[in-house]
Design a protein around this motif. Sequence first.
Motif, PDB file in Angstrom:
ATOM      1  N   CYS A  26     -90.893 -25.702  14.932  1.00 22.61           N
ATOM      2  CA  CYS A  26     -89.755 -25.567  14.021  1.00 22.61           C
ATOM      3  C   CYS A  26     -89.584 -26.831  13.179  1.00 22.61           C
ATOM      4  O   CYS A  26     -89.297 -26.761  11.976  1.00 22.61           O
ATOM      5  N   THR A  29     -92.204 -26.880  10.419  1.00 28.24           N
ATOM      6  CA  THR A  29     -91.861 -25.948   9.347  1.00 28.24           C
ATOM      7  C   THR A  29     -90.749 -26.502   8.471  1.00 28.24           C
ATOM      8  O   THR A  29     -90.801 -26.411   7.236  1.00 28.24           O
ATOM      9  N   LEU A  30     -89.737 -27.095   9.093  1.00 34.22           N
ATOM     10  CA  LEU A  30     -88.642 -27.680   8.316  1.00 34.22           C
ATOM     11  C   LEU A  30     -89.130 -28.831   7.445  1.00 34.22           C
ATOM     12  O   LEU A  30     -88.737 -28.962   6.277  1.00 34.22           O
ATOM     13  N   GLN A  32     -92.211 -29.312   6.320  1.00 34.00           N
ATOM     14  CA  GLN A  32     -93.026 -28.772   5.242  1.00 34.00           C
ATOM     15  C   GLN A  32     -92.141 -28.171   4.147  1.00 34.00           C
ATOM     16  O   GLN A  32     -92.421 -28.334   2.958  1.00 34.00           O
ATOM     17  N   TYR A  33     -91.087 -27.496   4.540  1.00 33.52           N
ATOM     18  CA  TYR A  33     -90.162 -26.913   3.566  1.00 33.52           C
ATOM     19  C   TYR A  33     -89.495 -28.010   2.737  1.00 33.52           C
ATOM     20  O   TYR A  33     -89.409 -27.907   1.501  1.00 33.52           O
ATOM     21  N   VAL A  34     -89.051 -29.082   3.413  1.00 31.79           N
ATOM     22  CA  VAL A  34     -88.359 -30.163   2.717  1.00 31.79           C
ATOM     23  C   VAL A  34     -89.292 -30.899   1.761  1.00 31.79           C
ATOM     24  O   VAL A  34     -88.916 -31.227   0.628  1.00 31.79           O
ATOM     25  N   MET A  37     -91.284 -27.789  -0.736  1.00 29.71           N
ATOM     26  CA  MET A  37     -90.440 -26.929  -1.555  1.00 29.71           C
ATOM     27  C   MET A  37     -89.280 -27.670  -2.217  1.00 29.71           C
ATOM     28  O   MET A  37     -88.846 -27.299  -3.310  1.00 29.71           O
ATOM     29  N   LEU A  38     -88.771 -28.704  -1.562  1.00 33.40           N
ATOM     30  CA  LEU A  38     -87.592 -29.399  -2.072  1.00 33.40           C
ATOM     31  C   LEU A  38     -87.914 -30.764  -2.661  1.00 33.40           C
ATOM     32  O   LEU A  38     -87.013 -31.451  -3.161  1.00 33.40           O
ATOM     33  N   ALA A 215     -81.808 -29.900   1.687  1.00 32.59           N
ATOM     34  CA  ALA A 215     -82.722 -30.848   2.319  1.00 32.59           C
ATOM     35  C   ALA A 215     -82.015 -31.655   3.399  1.00 32.59           C
ATOM     36  O   ALA A 215     -82.568 -31.897   4.478  1.00 32.59           O
ATOM     37  N   ALA A 218     -81.570 -29.396   6.411  1.00 31.06           N
ATOM     38  CA  ALA A 218     -82.831 -29.166   7.103  1.00 31.06           C
ATOM     39  C   ALA A 218     -83.249 -30.388   7.911  1.00 31.06           C
ATOM     40  O   ALA A 218     -83.753 -30.259   9.041  1.00 31.06           O
ATOM     41  N   VAL A 263     -92.908 -18.222   6.745  1.00 30.83           N
ATOM     42  CA  VAL A 263     -92.174 -19.012   5.750  1.00 30.83           C
ATOM     43  C   VAL A 263     -92.994 -19.246   4.485  1.00 30.83           C
ATOM     44  O   VAL A 263     -92.470 -19.149   3.367  1.00 30.83           O
ATOM     45  N   PHE A 264     -94.307 -19.535   4.631  1.00 29.72           N
ATOM     46  CA  PHE A 264     -95.116 -19.923   3.482  1.00 29.72           C
ATOM     47  C   PHE A 264     -96.169 -18.877   3.099  1.00 29.72           C
ATOM     48  O   PHE A 264     -96.896 -19.072   2.132  1.00 29.72           O
TER      49      PHE A 264
END
Length: 305
Positions: A26, A29-30, A32-34, A37-38, A215, A218, A263-264
């Motif tokens: 988890c 994933t967070l 990578q998202y931050v 994506m952000l 962000a 997350a 998610v991706f």
Amino acid sequence: MRLSASGQPAMTGAALMIGAGAGFACVNTLLQYVTMMLGVSAPTATFWQYFIALLVLLPWQGIGLKGFATARPGAHLLRVAFAVGGVQLWTLGLAHVPIWQAIALIMLSPFFVTAGAGLLLREEVTPARWIAVLTGFVGGAVILSPWSDGFTLWAFAPIGAAALWAAASLMTKRMTATESPETLTLYLLALLTPLNLGLALMPEAGGLAIASAPAIAALVVAGLLTALAQYALARAYATADAAFLQPFDHVKLAFNVGLGALVFGFVPPGSMWLGSALIVGASLWLLARERRGIGHRLTRERAGG
């Protein structure tokens, strides 16, 4: 009685290891998202992740500053040095090889732990465990695919990270004889924080500011999960043998790949599945043998009592 040979402590350690793997997946994933994506820089995200984890852990269960009491500061420094080296190689690998390959190759770490548990900690490593280690490395070779056109020497960076993280895990196991899980987790987070701060403050890293509310949220969740997962990992090594726990660590591969696809939309190629099947298959085969061995020992103990 050895912890790995008794049912309840072993299963408790296994459950803690699986929980830690789910938590780290988890967190990955967070992060990578931050970062992807952000737009938050990796050093900035890493600093806040571990700083928040430290803030979460300090007052947890009244640990406070007394958790820093230790007679082995040098061992803590060496353990964190291994962890930092692993992080640097992991990041280097991510910059040059596909994410699916890096995640799969990092799963070799438990096999390094199993080998090191026998060679360095003098734990019992049965022939079945050595067979599992060799099979796991064959799976790693399939994932690495040195015969393919897409092979690059940078793919060895995640393997180096796996070896260094295994060294950190072995240090964790050795130090549980004198250090509490709380102290081990506190020192890891406390020593990582200033190192991460220095990297985040470098001119090219972007500093500490985070302008996006999603962000920030997350990273707060990632910090909380990091504290929980690190504590669960230390508690698992305090409960059961390092070599016994490693098959359960492979469960995080499924967590990482599943979350990545969800998610991706990330779907790995066939070589990843074949190599991972060898790694996970070796672990499951070993797990079945270990469970039968535990059952036989308990039966003999009851009969003898």
